[in-house]
Design a protein around this motif. Structure first.
Motif, PDB file in Angstrom:
ATOM      1  N   ILE A 118     -49.594 -32.038  -6.894  1.00 53.16           N
ATOM      2  CA  ILE A 118     -49.845 -33.437  -6.513  1.00 53.16           C
ATOM      3  C   ILE A 118     -49.859 -33.532  -4.997  1.00 53.16           C
ATOM      4  N   PRO A 119     -50.995 -33.833  -4.385  1.00 48.32           N
ATOM      5  CA  PRO A 119     -51.036 -33.934  -2.916  1.00 48.32           C
ATOM      6  C   PRO A 119     -50.334 -35.203  -2.450  1.00 48.32           C
ATOM      7  N   TYR A 120     -49.737 -35.132  -1.263  1.00 47.09           N
ATOM      8  CA  TYR A 120     -49.122 -36.349  -0.726  1.00 47.09           C
ATOM      9  C   TYR A 120     -50.218 -37.359  -0.440  1.00 47.09           C
ATOM     10  N   ASP A 121     -50.021 -38.581  -0.942  1.00 46.63           N
ATOM     11  CA  ASP A 121     -51.025 -39.635  -0.812  1.00 46.63           C
ATOM     12  C   ASP A 121     -50.394 -40.834  -0.103  1.00 46.63           C
ATOM     13  N   SER A 122     -50.839 -41.100   1.104  1.00 51.15           N
ATOM     14  CA  SER A 122     -50.271 -42.210   1.878  1.00 51.15           C
ATOM     15  C   SER A 122     -50.626 -43.571   1.279  1.00 51.15           C
ATOM     16  N   GLU A 123     -51.573 -43.581   0.338  1.00 50.81           N
ATOM     17  CA  GLU A 123     -51.924 -44.827  -0.348  1.00 50.81           C
ATOM     18  C   GLU A 123     -51.042 -45.057  -1.575  1.00 50.81           C
ATOM     19  N   ASN A 124     -50.259 -44.057  -1.921  1.00 49.32           N
ATOM     20  CA  ASN A 124     -49.375 -44.153  -3.083  1.00 49.32           C
ATOM     21  C   ASN A 124     -48.024 -44.728  -2.640  1.00 49.32           C
ATOM     22  N   GLU A 125     -47.675 -45.862  -3.189  1.00 41.55           N
ATOM     23  CA  GLU A 125     -46.457 -46.565  -2.765  1.00 41.55           C
ATOM     24  C   GLU A 125     -45.200 -45.736  -3.015  1.00 41.55           C
ATOM     25  N   GLU A 126     -45.157 -45.016  -4.147  1.00 38.83           N
ATOM     26  CA  GLU A 126     -43.982 -44.209  -4.463  1.00 38.83           C
ATOM     27  C   GLU A 126     -43.823 -43.047  -3.476  1.00 38.83           C
ATOM     28  N   HIS A 127     -44.933 -42.436  -3.104  1.00 39.71           N
ATOM     29  CA  HIS A 127     -44.885 -41.349  -2.123  1.00 39.71           C
ATOM     30  C   HIS A 127     -44.358 -41.861  -0.789  1.00 39.71           C
ATOM     31  N   GLU A 128     -44.868 -43.016  -0.375  1.00 39.64           N
ATOM     32  CA  GLU A 128     -44.450 -43.594   0.902  1.00 39.64           C
ATOM     33  C   GLU A 128     -42.975 -43.979   0.888  1.00 39.64           C
ATOM     34  N   GLU A 129     -42.510 -44.490  -0.251  1.00 42.94           N
ATOM     35  CA  GLU A 129     -41.105 -44.885  -0.366  1.00 42.94           C
ATOM     36  C   GLU A 129     -40.188 -43.671  -0.228  1.00 42.94           C
ATOM     37  N   GLN A 130     -40.591 -42.535  -0.824  1.00 40.48           N
ATOM     38  CA  GLN A 130     -39.787 -41.319  -0.717  1.00 40.48           C
ATOM     39  C   GLN A 130     -39.745 -40.811   0.721  1.00 40.48           C
ATOM     40  N   LEU A 131     -40.863 -40.927   1.411  1.00 39.90           N
ATOM     41  CA  LEU A 131     -40.920 -40.474   2.797  1.00 39.90           C
ATOM     42  C   LEU A 131     -40.009 -41.325   3.681  1.00 39.90           C
ATOM     43  N   ILE A 132     -40.046 -42.622   3.483  1.00 32.84           N
ATOM     44  CA  ILE A 132     -39.182 -43.525   4.261  1.00 32.84           C
ATOM     45  C   ILE A 132     -37.719 -43.289   3.896  1.00 32.84           C
ATOM     46  N   GLU A 133     -37.474 -43.004   2.614  1.00 34.53           N
ATOM     47  CA  GLU A 133     -36.101 -42.709   2.178  1.00 34.53           C
ATOM     48  C   GLU A 133     -35.570 -41.474   2.899  1.00 34.53           C
ATOM     49  N   LEU A 134     -36.429 -40.481   3.080  1.00 32.97           N
ATOM     50  CA  LEU A 134     -36.021 -39.267   3.794  1.00 32.97           C
ATOM     51  C   LEU A 134     -35.581 -39.614   5.207  1.00 32.97           C
ATOM     52  N   TRP A 135     -36.378 -40.434   5.874  1.00 30.96           N
ATOM     53  CA  TRP A 135     -36.022 -40.845   7.235  1.00 30.96           C
ATOM     54  C   TRP A 135     -34.675 -41.566   7.264  1.00 30.96           C
ATOM     55  N   ASN A 136     -34.497 -42.516   6.360  1.00 32.65           N
ATOM     56  CA  ASN A 136     -33.271 -43.316   6.344  1.00 32.65           C
ATOM     57  C   ASN A 136     -32.036 -42.477   6.032  1.00 32.65           C
ATOM     58  N   LEU A 137     -32.204 -41.467   5.197  1.00 29.92           N
ATOM     59  CA  LEU A 137     -31.078 -40.595   4.860  1.00 29.92           C
ATOM     60  C   LEU A 137     -30.668 -39.731   6.049  1.00 29.92           C
ATOM     61  N   LEU A 138     -31.655 -39.269   6.786  1.00 30.44           N
ATOM     62  CA  LEU A 138     -31.373 -38.358   7.904  1.00 30.44           C
ATOM     63  C   LEU A 138     -31.078 -39.085   9.212  1.00 30.44           C
ATOM     64  N   MET A 139     -31.679 -40.259   9.374  1.00 34.21           N
ATOM     65  CA  MET A 139     -31.541 -41.002  10.638  1.00 34.21           C
ATOM     66  C   MET A 139     -31.066 -42.424  10.360  1.00 34.21           C
ATOM     67  N   PRO A 140     -29.862 -42.588   9.808  1.00 30.06           N
ATOM     68  CA  PRO A 140     -29.391 -43.915   9.375  1.00 30.06           C
ATOM     69  C   PRO A 140     -29.198 -44.916  10.515  1.00 30.06           C
ATOM     70  N   HIS A 141     -29.032 -44.432  11.735  1.00 29.01           N
ATOM     71  CA  HIS A 141     -28.758 -45.330  12.856  1.00 29.01           C
ATOM     72  C   HIS A 141     -29.960 -45.533  13.767  1.00 29.01           C
ATOM     73  N   GLU A 142     -31.119 -45.081  13.306  1.00 28.86           N
ATOM     74  CA  GLU A 142     -32.319 -45.248  14.115  1.00 28.86           C
ATOM     75  C   GLU A 142     -33.464 -45.756  13.251  1.00 28.86           C
ATOM     76  N   ASN A 143     -33.984 -46.910  13.601  1.00 30.11           N
ATOM     77  CA  ASN A 143     -35.084 -47.482  12.839  1.00 30.11           C
ATOM     78  C   ASN A 143     -36.398 -46.772  13.147  1.00 30.11           C
ATOM     79  N   LEU A 144     -37.193 -46.582  12.106  1.00 33.51           N
ATOM     80  CA  LEU A 144     -38.525 -46.022  12.287  1.00 33.51           C
ATOM     81  C   LEU A 144     -39.431 -47.155  12.768  1.00 33.51           C
ATOM     82  N   LYS A 145     -39.977 -47.021  13.965  1.00 34.86           N
ATOM     83  CA  LYS A 145     -40.715 -48.126  14.580  1.00 34.86           C
ATOM     84  C   LYS A 145     -42.086 -48.350  13.966  1.00 34.86           C
TER      85      LYS A 145
END
Length: 293
Positions: A118-145
């Motif tokens: 399954i290729p990563y699809d930036s139009e897929n909401e679930e894929h995007e949610e997982q990517l943002i979740e990764l950021w939030n887990l690793l960088m909890p004190h820094e917002n992704l701009k």
């Protein structure tokens, strides 16, 4: 050359006569000896798997290809074929466990492969949610701009958009990264911090995806059988693959800093060295490669 010749002679001639002699001496067929003699785990299941695959009996050969739902019937068929009494509950139970492990390994590989495809699809909401979740887990004190941002380099992606880094590992690479960050959050943040070392640093996310490829290749070529047959006395699940990935991430980080590479430019050389180390560990029938609590 001589190894191939011996292998051919053994499988074609000597194995049959050896089995015949042992059956004469013990009164038991090969499967009975294997299932009654070895402890549960990789040594027993790998031996059973080899015995079934090498058999000239169609019922036995087909046993390694059964689905989970067919295992119980397959056990009965094998016992009938080998004239083993159905009341032999020890044989029945142990063969059932081994066949579940064998069929489960094959199913796990298919599930992992399907996720990888399954290729990563930036139009897929679930894929995007997982990517943002990764950021939030690793960088909890820094917002992704912004979704497209140089900030992604802070967690080890190569460019402004992580979707280009998953490539051959597809969604599997992201799922592995998220799993490790979610279930071992402290360890993930510590390793991310270490990956920013001024001299020995490496790209955390890129290396993580690289280790996904390593775990996938070990699963595909069967090298993970011993580990998984020891870890679970039944059907290996995706959870067990993810746990092995987590082990690789932690062990690679330790390995990298112990080796002290001259620079990140030597990454492939040290990756291969680490790969060979893991393959060596997996040759041990008693191997269990998991993170210690």
């Amino acid at each position: 050359m001589w190894a191939h010749v011996w292998g051919f002679l053994y499988s074609s001639y000597f194995r049959f006569w050896l089995k015949w002699i042992l059956r004469l001496l013990t009164g038991k067929c090969e499967l009975q000896r294997l299932l009654g003699g070895a402890e549960a785990g990789a040594r027993r299941t790998l031996s059973v798997e080899h015995s079934l695959e090498s058999s000239k009996n169609k019922v036995l050969r087909n046993a390694v290809h059964v689905e989970e739902a067919e295992v119980e019937k397959c056990v009965r068929d094998v016992m009938k074929e080998k004239k083993i009494e159905q009341k032999d509950t020890g044989f029945k139970t142990n063969l059932h466990i081994s066949l579940l492990q064998i069929s489960g390994y094959k199913k796990l590989y298919l599930n992992v492969e399907n996720l990888r495809k399954i290729p990563y699809d930036s139009e897929n909401e679930e894929h995007e949610e997982q990517l943002i979740e990764l950021w939030n887990l690793l960088m909890p004190h820094e917002n992704l701009k912004a979704r497209i941002s140089k900030q992604w380099c802070d967690i080890g992606f190569q460019g402004d958009d992580p979707k280009t880094d998953f490539r051959g590992m597809g969604l599997l690479g992201l799922v592995n990264l998220v799993y490790f960050s979610k279930h071992y959050t402290n360890e993930a943040r510590q390793i991310l911090s270490r990956s920013n070392h001024p001299k020995l640093g490496y790209s955390y996310a890129i290396v993580g995806i690289n280790l996904t490829e390593m775990a996938y290749s070990l699963l595909k070529n069967g090298a993970l059988k011993a580990h998984l047959y020891n870890v679970v006395s039944g059907l290996p699940q995706m959870e067990h693959f993810h746990q092995f990935y987590c082990y690789l991430v932690c062990e690679f980080d330790k390995f990298w800093f112990e080796e002290e590479p001259e620079s990140i430019m030597h990454f492939n050389q040290y990756r291969e060295k680490f790969h060979e180390k893991i393959k060596g560990l997996l040759l041990d029938y008693s191997v269990v490669l998991t993170l210690q609590d």
